[in-house]
Design an enzyme around this catalytic site. Structure first.
Site, mmCIF file in Angstrom:
data_model
loop_
_atom_site.group_PDB
_atom_site.id
_atom_site.type_symbol
_atom_site.label_atom_id
_atom_site.label_comp_id
_atom_site.label_asym_id
_atom_site.label_seq_id
_atom_site.Cartn_x
_atom_site.Cartn_y
_atom_site.Cartn_z
ATOM 1 N N GLU A 148 -4.200 17.541 -10.359
ATOM 2 C CA GLU A 148 -4.733 17.925 -11.665
ATOM 3 C C GLU A 148 -6.243 18.167 -11.638
ATOM 4 O OE1 GLU A 148 -2.712 16.182 -15.095
ATOM 5 O OE2 GLU A 148 -4.639 16.144 -16.117
ATOM 6 N N LYS A 182 3.324 11.638 -10.916
ATOM 7 C CA LYS A 182 2.435 10.789 -11.733
ATOM 8 C C LYS A 182 3.176 9.506 -12.034
ATOM 9 C CE LYS A 182 -0.579 13.975 -14.205
ATOM 10 N NZ LYS A 182 -0.930 14.531 -15.530
ATOM 11 N N HIS A 208 -0.610 11.214 -27.287
ATOM 12 C CA HIS A 208 -0.925 9.894 -26.735
ATOM 13 C C HIS A 208 -1.680 9.045 -27.763
ATOM 14 C CE1 HIS A 208 -0.587 11.217 -22.222
ATOM 15 N NE2 HIS A 208 0.575 10.964 -22.771
ATOM 16 N N HIS A 235 -0.414 16.536 -25.673
ATOM 17 C CA HIS A 235 -0.479 15.141 -25.240
ATOM 18 C C HIS A 235 -1.741 14.400 -25.688
ATOM 19 C CE1 HIS A 235 3.025 16.269 -22.995
ATOM 20 N NE2 HIS A 235 3.104 15.121 -22.355
ATOM 21 N N LYS A 279 7.688 23.186 -13.860
ATOM 22 C CA LYS A 279 6.823 22.069 -13.483
ATOM 23 C C LYS A 279 6.515 22.096 -11.989
ATOM 24 C CE LYS A 279 5.518 17.365 -13.998
ATOM 25 N NZ LYS A 279 5.594 16.115 -14.721
ATOM 26 N N ARG A 291 0.804 -1.237 0.000
ATOM 27 C CA ARG A 291 0.000 0.000 0.000
ATOM 28 C C ARG A 291 0.833 1.282 0.000
ATOM 29 N NH1 ARG A 291 -3.159 -3.136 3.525
ATOM 30 N NH2 ARG A 291 -4.889 -4.067 2.383
ATOM 31 N N ASN A 316 -0.257 19.054 -20.248
ATOM 32 C CA ASN A 316 -0.634 18.094 -21.283
ATOM 33 C C ASN A 316 -0.680 18.725 -22.675
ATOM 34 O OD1 ASN A 316 -2.417 15.172 -20.964
ATOM 35 N ND2 ASN A 316 -1.145 15.962 -19.315
ATOM 36 N N HIS A 319 7.910 8.919 -27.130
ATOM 37 C CA HIS A 319 6.917 9.783 -26.480
ATOM 38 C C HIS A 319 7.140 11.253 -26.876
ATOM 39 C CE1 HIS A 319 4.204 11.321 -23.405
ATOM 40 N NE2 HIS A 319 5.167 12.110 -22.973
ATOM 41 N N GLU A 336 9.516 18.155 -24.480
ATOM 42 C CA GLU A 336 8.870 18.549 -23.213
ATOM 43 C C GLU A 336 9.423 19.887 -22.724
ATOM 44 O OE1 GLU A 336 6.285 16.874 -22.250
ATOM 45 O OE2 GLU A 336 6.587 14.704 -22.373
ATOM 46 N N ARG A 345 -2.838 21.981 -13.702
ATOM 47 C CA ARG A 345 -1.825 20.980 -14.047
ATOM 48 C C ARG A 345 -2.077 20.388 -15.438
ATOM 49 N NH1 ARG A 345 1.227 16.260 -10.524
ATOM 50 N NH2 ARG A 345 2.348 15.427 -12.335
HETATM 51 P P1 NAD Z 1 12.645 5.778 -21.850
HETATM 52 O O1 NAD Z 1 12.531 5.628 -20.408
HETATM 53 O O2 NAD Z 1 12.179 4.684 -22.715
HETATM 54 O O3 NAD Z 1 14.182 6.077 -22.186
HETATM 55 C C1 NAD Z 1 14.536 6.325 -23.513
HETATM 56 C C2 NAD Z 1 15.669 5.400 -23.975
HETATM 57 O O4 NAD Z 1 16.908 5.872 -23.456
HETATM 58 C C3 NAD Z 1 15.547 3.963 -23.510
HETATM 59 O O5 NAD Z 1 16.014 3.111 -24.529
HETATM 60 C C4 NAD Z 1 16.492 3.924 -22.314
HETATM 61 O O6 NAD Z 1 16.959 2.633 -22.033
HETATM 62 C C5 NAD Z 1 17.593 4.818 -22.773
HETATM 63 N N1 NAD Z 1 18.379 5.481 -21.742
HETATM 64 C C6 NAD Z 1 17.912 6.031 -20.605
HETATM 65 N N2 NAD Z 1 18.900 6.698 -20.000
HETATM 66 C C7 NAD Z 1 20.012 6.551 -20.749
HETATM 67 C C8 NAD Z 1 21.335 7.019 -20.637
HETATM 68 N N3 NAD Z 1 21.706 7.854 -19.674
HETATM 69 N N4 NAD Z 1 22.227 6.650 -21.577
HETATM 70 C C9 NAD Z 1 21.843 5.857 -22.617
HETATM 71 N N5 NAD Z 1 20.600 5.412 -22.804
HETATM 72 C C10 NAD Z 1 19.685 5.765 -21.864
HETATM 73 O O7 NAD Z 1 11.899 7.108 -22.366
HETATM 74 P P2 NAD Z 1 11.784 8.586 -21.790
HETATM 75 O O8 NAD Z 1 11.687 9.462 -22.973
HETATM 76 O O9 NAD Z 1 12.790 8.872 -20.748
HETATM 77 O O10 NAD Z 1 10.370 8.554 -21.022
HETATM 78 C C11 NAD Z 1 9.186 8.390 -21.738
HETATM 79 C C12 NAD Z 1 8.109 7.922 -20.793
HETATM 80 O O11 NAD Z 1 7.901 8.922 -19.804
HETATM 81 C C13 NAD Z 1 6.777 7.678 -21.461
HETATM 82 O O12 NAD Z 1 6.247 6.460 -21.015
HETATM 83 C C14 NAD Z 1 5.922 8.821 -20.962
HETATM 84 O O13 NAD Z 1 4.556 8.485 -20.913
HETATM 85 C C15 NAD Z 1 6.509 9.069 -19.610
HETATM 86 N N6 NAD Z 1 6.249 10.408 -19.068
HETATM 87 C C16 NAD Z 1 5.754 10.485 -17.812
HETATM 88 C C17 NAD Z 1 5.527 11.724 -17.243
HETATM 89 C C18 NAD Z 1 5.045 11.814 -15.818
HETATM 90 O O14 NAD Z 1 4.695 12.911 -15.388
HETATM 91 N N7 NAD Z 1 5.049 10.734 -15.064
HETATM 92 C C19 NAD Z 1 5.809 12.888 -17.968
HETATM 93 C C20 NAD Z 1 6.323 12.764 -19.235
HETATM 94 C C21 NAD Z 1 6.540 11.508 -19.787
HETATM 95 N N1 GLY Z 2 3.493 15.319 -17.640
HETATM 96 C C1 GLY Z 2 2.216 15.771 -17.178
HETATM 97 C C2 GLY Z 2 2.136 15.964 -15.716
HETATM 98 O O1 GLY Z 2 3.051 15.663 -14.985
HETATM 99 O O2 GLY Z 2 1.149 16.410 -15.230
#
Ligand code: NAD
Ligand code: GLY
Length: 364
Positions: free
Chosen positions: A238, A144, A253, A249, A228, A122, A246, A266, A186, A242
């Site tokens: 949100e 998130k 998405h 997005h 942010k 939990r 998006n 992404h 972003e 917030r």
């Molecule tokens: P990812 O986590 O897939 O990383 C991108 C690539 O880079 C992967 O192949 C990873 O293995 C590689 N990598 C990571 N760090 C590295 C490094 N230092 N050196 C070499 N390779 C490296 O993608 P991302 O773009 O970081 O994240 C995208 C995700 O984030 C999506 O799922 C998206 O929905 C999510 N997201 C979440 C929020 C939130 O608020 N929680 C906000 C924006 C995006």
């Molecule tokens: N990336 C959208 C949020 O964190 O609200």
């Protein structure tokens, strides 16, 4: 704190936490001691990042009881099934509620490990150690967490804030160029949605950022996190502003889900989505064509797509957009521009402008 380390605070009262931004932070025992109060620590990483950085992090964690789970790489791994080996390891280790989880990776690992932390027994504490530009400027901040469902992005998840974010800029040295550019999407988002001064700065410094100039990247991460953090502090769950985060997005998405996760990155999908949002805003008469062109030009200069793939079509777009979490009472709400640096969340746009934008998109 060394001189070169920058700190941004996410001000959530008793749950306030720091974002540390600087070089060599992964090896900084003092930072980890401050962030990790637990004696039992589980690090979640992936097959790309773990061989590069897990050892350094493990050393800095000292004599704590340490376990690690290395997941397969990729957005398609951000799913419920990939959480099971992490729960398994926590149980095999006999880790209790007083353990801490550390997410070492990009947004995929951060979102998934954060959701494990939100739900294991939990809820246990977690730390974000983002290793992509995208994760440093966005996904590691704000709490998130979650995973995708084949029918929609981030459909299963929880709000669960980290205890700290440790953004070590050195790890960006190994990040592929395509991923750096995806992170810039972003960054540009913050400028377009509410920080016109940053937009002008980015127009001047984009080339330096893409060339990985250290001071430029440090400024970009800090400024993005400040933007942010301010929005999250004002509207953690949100219920209002917030949703501005998006921008691009709803379209983005839909592109990710329609293409199959991992085909378009992404950040690439969000880049095309922001161009569609700007185009719709121009069609609605809220911004002029020159502003739309200016936003699109910056995204193009970052080496990002400015149009979605031509094969999705208006109906598929609408199908995925209908599942967007911003929708209320079946109404499609979008983040649109009333100016550069001035976004709104609204369902009050001309339907014809949306139709025209989706039809133009489907012509490639
Ligand atoms: P990812 O986590 O897939 O990383 C991108 C690539 O880079 C992967 O192949 C990873 O293995 C590689 N990598 C990571 N760090 C590295 C490094 N230092 N050196 C070499 N390779 C490296 O993608 P991302 O773009 O970081 O994240 C995208 C995700 O984030 C999506 O799922 C998206 O929905 C999510 N997201 C979440 C929020 C939130 O608020 N929680 C906000 C924006 C995006
Ligand atoms: N990336 C959208 C949020 O964190 O609200």
């Amino acid at each position: 704190m060394t001189e070169s380390t920058r700190q941004v605070s996410v001000d959530l009262g008793e749950r306030r936490y720091p974002i540390h931004i600087g070089r060599g932070l992964l090896a900084r025992r003092d930072l980890l001691d401050e962030a990790v109060s637990a004696r039992q620590v589980l690090v979640v990483s992936n097959e790309v990042v773990a061989p590069l950085y897990l050892h350094t992090l493990q050393e800095a964690l000292g004599d704590r009881r340490f376990a690690a789970v290395t997941l397969r790489d990729g957005e398609q791994e951000k799913q419920l099934a990939a959480m099971l080996p992490v729960f398994d390891e926590l149980l095999v280790q006999g880790f209790g509620r007083d353990c801490q989880i550390i997410a070492l990776g990009g947004g995929v690992i951060g979102d998934l490990a954060g959701f494990v932390a939100a739900t294991y027994q939990r809820g246990v504490a977690f730390i974000q150690v983002p290793t992509t530009l995208l994760a440093m400027v966005d996904s590691s901040v704000g709490g998130k967490t979650g995973v995708n469902h084949p029918r929609g992005k981030n459909m299963i998840g929880a709000f669960h804030q980290p205890r700290a974010v440790i953004a070590d800029l050195d790890v960006l040295d190994t990040l592929p160029d395509r991923e750096l550019r995806a992170g810039m999407a972003e960054v540009i988002k913050y400028a377009l949605l509410g920080d016109r001064e940053f937009l002008v700065w980015l127009e001047d410094h984009l080339d330096a950022a893409l060339a990985r100039d250290g001071d430029t990247l440090a400024h970009i991460v800090e400024r993005s996190c400040r933007n942010k953090a301010a929005i999250v502090a004002a509207d953690e769950r949100e219920t209002g502003q917030r949703a501005l985060l998006n921008l691009g997005h709803t379209f983005g998405h839909a592109i990710e889900a329609a293409r199959g996760y991992g085909d378009w990155l992404h950040g690439e999908a969000i880049a095309a989505g922001m161009c569609m949002a700007a185009e719709l805003s121009a069609r609605a008469g809220w911004i002029d064509d020159a502003d739309c062109a200016r936003a699109t030009a910056l995204i193009a200069r970052a080496g990002l797509p400015t149009r979605p793939p031509g094969d999705i079509g208006p109906e598929r777009f609408r199908e995925f957009m209908a599942r967007d979490k911003k929708n209320r009472a079946g109404e499609l709400r979008l983040v649109l521009l009333r100016g550069l640096g001035d976004a709104v969340v609204t369902a009050d746009y001309p339907e014809a402008a949306l139709t025209a934008t989706l039809e133009a998109a489907s012509h490639g």
